[in-house]
Design an enzyme around this catalytic site. Structure first.
Site, PDB file in Angstrom:
ATOM      1  N   ASP A  67       0.766  -0.751  -0.076  1.00 29.69           N
ATOM      2  CA  ASP A  67      -0.196  -0.218   0.230  1.00 29.69           C
ATOM      3  C   ASP A  67       0.745   1.066  -0.064  1.00 29.69           C
ATOM      4  OD1 ASP A  67       0.808  -0.430   2.233  1.00 29.69           O
ATOM      5  OD2 ASP A  67      -0.726  -0.807   3.151  1.00 29.69           O
ATOM      6  N   ASN A 136      -7.725  -2.763  14.425  1.00 24.71           N
ATOM      7  CA  ASN A 136      -8.572  -3.284  13.912  1.00 24.71           C
ATOM      8  C   ASN A 136      -8.799  -3.856  12.859  1.00 24.71           C
ATOM      9  OD1 ASN A 136      -7.492  -1.796  11.519  1.00 24.71           O
ATOM     10  ND2 ASN A 136      -8.730  -0.191  11.581  1.00 24.71           N
ATOM     11  N   HIS A 138      -7.005  -4.509  10.520  1.00 23.34           N
ATOM     12  CA  HIS A 138      -7.018  -4.478   8.637  1.00 23.34           C
ATOM     13  C   HIS A 138      -5.141  -4.705   8.577  1.00 23.34           C
ATOM     14  CE1 HIS A 138      -4.466  -0.481   9.122  1.00 23.34           C
ATOM     15  NE2 HIS A 138      -3.831  -1.361   9.973  1.00 23.34           N
TER      16      HIS A 138
HETATM   17  P1  PGA Z   1       2.762  -1.122  12.342  1.00 25.96           P
HETATM   18  O1  PGA Z   1       1.208  -1.021  11.510  1.00 25.96           O
HETATM   19  O2  PGA Z   1       3.416  -2.306  12.096  1.00 25.96           O
HETATM   20  O3  PGA Z   1       3.379  -0.110  12.318  1.00 25.96           O
HETATM   21  O4  PGA Z   1       1.975  -1.517  13.961  1.00 25.96           O
HETATM   22  C1  PGA Z   1       1.022  -2.688  10.926  1.00 25.96           C
HETATM   23  C2  PGA Z   1      -0.695  -1.987  10.611  1.00 25.96           C
HETATM   24  O5  PGA Z   1      -0.848  -1.057  10.361  1.00 25.96           O
HETATM   25  O6  PGA Z   1      -0.717  -2.820   9.683  1.00 25.96           O
END
Ligand code: PGA
Length: 241
Positions: A67, A136, A138
């Site tokens: 993304d 959450n 995702h």
């Molecule tokens: P993070 O993000 O590794 O910074 O916790 C993971 C995500 O939001 O997919």
């Protein structure tokens, strides 16, 4: 599905890097699906070390990132283009022309999304997909919602994600509101999936993903439909299992 629990984030990174190195050793032109965020940084550090030590050669590897933010210049320090250079591409012998991150500034975002899915298919599909997970639930920027979206698409970030990412920007107002993300279809089409999670703030999302219903409110729950998915967790992220 397999779930492995490690003492700490460094050990999660070592385990993930070892699995990725094994993939590249067995298929030198592997297609890797890469993720950004804090979680994969120890994995990328270990891959960089393994490359410098001559254990693994990335010269024929191709990669697709999950993304990118929309409307953020590619050279912005918080763009995922910048993240990948800083945390991985500048430290391994990958050919930058073989790496791709979605273009969040494309004049025609729908075309960019379709082209991105087509480019992955033309590369033969993803051999190993690395994933983090949001608080959450995702994966990529596939946010909780009423449906699973299968193709690459433009996403409106939820307030929870904006707040989680606020730490990287000067103020919440500076956090982009939209992103372009692989859909869950492209993710579950990968031949192997490694989901990494570290820290207590991921424990509920991990519990919901593994024990909850397969439901778009917890996008990562769809991974349970995949035949070769490995969750690599530290003790804190596994604390509610
Ligand atoms: P993070 O993000 O590794 O910074 O916790 C993971 C995500 O939001 O997919």
């Amino acid at each position: 599905m397999q779930v492995h629990v490690f003492e700490n984030a460094a050990q999660v990174g070592q385990a993930a890097a070892t699995l990725i190195a094994a993939q590249v050793l067995s298929k030198p032109d592997s297609v890797l699906g890469l993720a950004t965020g804090s979680t994969p940084i120890p994995t990328y550090q270990e891959l960089s070390r393994l490359c410098k030590a001559g254990v693994v050669d990335f010269s024929r590897v191709r990669s697709f990132n999950l993304d990118e933010y929309c409307n953020l210049p590619v050279d912005h320090e918080q763009s995922y283009h910048s993240f990948m250079k800083e945390n991985l591409f500048d430290h391994i012998n990958i050919d930058i022309n073989n790496t791709r991150v979605p273009d969040g500034n494309a004049a025609d975002p729908a075309k960019e999304a379709a082209d991105y899915d087509a480019a992955i298919a033309n590369a033969g599909g993803i051999d190993v997909q690395i994933l983090g997970i949001g608080r959450n639930g995702h994966i990529g920027f596939n946010e909780p919602g009423d449906a699973f979206v299968y193709g690459c698409h433009i996403v409106n970030l939820t307030q929870s994600t904006i707040e989680a990412n606020r730490r990287f920007f000067e103020s919440e107002a500076d956090v982009p509101r939209q992103a372009i993300s692989l859909g869950v279809g492209s993710i579950i089409n990968a031949r192997k999936i490694l989901l990494l999670a570290t820290g207590a703030d991921k424990a509920q999302a991990i519990r919901d993903s593994i024990y909850g219903d397969i439901n778009p409110q917890t996008q990562a729950s769809i991974l349970r439909t995949h035949s070769d998915v490995i969750f690599l967790l530290d003790k804190a992220a596994a604390s509610l299992l």
